[in-house]
Design an enzyme around this catalytic site. Sequence first.
Site, PDB file in Angstrom:
ATOM      1  N   ASN A 125       0.811  -1.227   0.000  1.00 48.85           N
ATOM      2  CA  ASN A 125       0.000   0.000   0.000  1.00 48.85           C
ATOM      3  C   ASN A 125       0.837   1.268   0.000  1.00 48.85           C
ATOM      4  O   ASN A 125       1.980   1.232   0.475  1.00 48.85           O
ATOM      5  CB  ASN A 125      -0.903   0.005   1.246  1.00 48.85           C
ATOM      6  CG  ASN A 125      -2.210  -0.705   0.992  1.00 48.85           C
ATOM      7  OD1 ASN A 125      -2.815  -0.511  -0.064  1.00 48.85           O
ATOM      8  ND2 ASN A 125      -2.654  -1.504   1.953  1.00 48.85           N
ATOM      9  N   HIS A 180      -8.117   1.797  -3.918  1.00 43.93           N
ATOM     10  CA  HIS A 180      -8.239   1.023  -2.680  1.00 43.93           C
ATOM     11  C   HIS A 180      -8.161   1.983  -1.497  1.00 43.93           C
ATOM     12  O   HIS A 180      -7.161   2.046  -0.777  1.00 43.93           O
ATOM     13  CB  HIS A 180      -7.102   0.001  -2.628  1.00 43.93           C
ATOM     14  CG  HIS A 180      -7.216  -0.987  -1.510  1.00 43.93           C
ATOM     15  ND1 HIS A 180      -8.347  -1.695  -1.235  1.00 43.93           N
ATOM     16  CD2 HIS A 180      -6.290  -1.387  -0.580  1.00 43.93           C
ATOM     17  CE1 HIS A 180      -8.131  -2.487  -0.191  1.00 43.93           C
ATOM     18  NE2 HIS A 180      -6.903  -2.313   0.223  1.00 43.93           N
TER      19      HIS A 180
END
Length: 312
Positions: A125, A180
């Site tokens: 991420n 996301h």
Amino acid sequence: MGFKRPKIAIIGAGHTGATVALMVAQKEIGDIVLVDVPDLEKPAKGKALDILQTGPIEKFNVHIAGTAQYEEIAHADIVVITAGIARKPGMTREDLITTNASIIRSVSENVKRFAPNSYVIVLSNPVDAMTYVCLETTGFSKNRVMGQSGILDTARFNTFIAEALQLAVEDVSSFVLGGHGDEMVPLVRYTYVGGIPLEKMLPKAQIQQLVERTRKGGGEIVELLGNGSAYYAPAASIVQMIEAIIKDKRKVMPVIAYLQGEYHVTDACIGVPVILGGNGIESVIELHLNEEEHQAFSKSVQAVNCTLNYIK
Ligand SMILES: NC(=O)C1=CN([C@@H]2O[C@H](COP(=O)(O)OP(=O)(O)OC[C@H]3O[C@@H](n4cnc5c(N)ncnc54)[C@H](O)[C@@H]3O)[C@@H](O)[C@H]2O)C=CC1
Ligand SMILES: O=C([O-])CC(=O)C(=O)O
């Protein structure tokens, strides 16, 4: 003589990486190499040996090694990148960007050098931006570099819907698009339960609560775990992507892809429905979005672009 077994390299032998390794082994998808930094080479070897010794019990027969040497990823068919730091309570995924961008750059250089023909799946991420960094650094074609988010986000949405209706989760079919993050777009209009539109089964306000819970689904688990983020469902999502490529399934699934005009997005990686098969991302499916969906998707694209601007 003999067939070559697929080879899957997993970079980052932490929670998600080791869980992907176990699931790949249990499904006998291929041989596995787990790579971590030199300081953590021994734990990587230890996890690999532990999984290998699960084989006689679970009846799988693949080879698995742990290492810190990138030479060992040579000839990998698929490279999964889970390297980097995970967030802790109170952090956003974007807070990880500076550390993880530099890790993904160095990992991607090694992937380019040692596994130049591989398909790459990024998990680290903030994943939309990290997929972009990987694509840029490897210089691989856009069908070979992708990120995971939508399978997980869709699984979360499906879980919450099945719980709310007290119905079998396998009957729920939905789709989550976009980045996301909190602006992701669960597509209610494309959500069905046993073929019946969700909108006919639950009141709008309740559906909206499920959408909001899905958007914050990763954060909910971060708060509960206290010292890291989700790894079972993320790993299962990655394994579904690996299988689609290795077995040339041509499955329709939400995947982070590089867009060049699709959905009116240019030069960004973001979650969209694709056909995933033996050639990686074989095509992007352009769904018709109504005005509300289009606006929600645009907001999500803006959020992803804003994150990307930190590192572009
Ligand atoms: N896209 C998604 O849906 C999801 C993304 N994630 C992300 O995946 C990443 C990994 O999460 P976890 O596995 O839980 O973290 P973790 O901390 O358990 O494992 C990460 C591993 O990467 C290793 N690492 C760091 N730099 C490296 C390098 N240069 N080369 C090789 N290995 C390196 C670390 O030593 C560690 O073992 C995080 O960034 C997390 O936010 C996690 C779940 C879902
Ligand atoms: O929330 C996190 O930091 C990890 C992740 O991306 C997820 O579980 O969706």
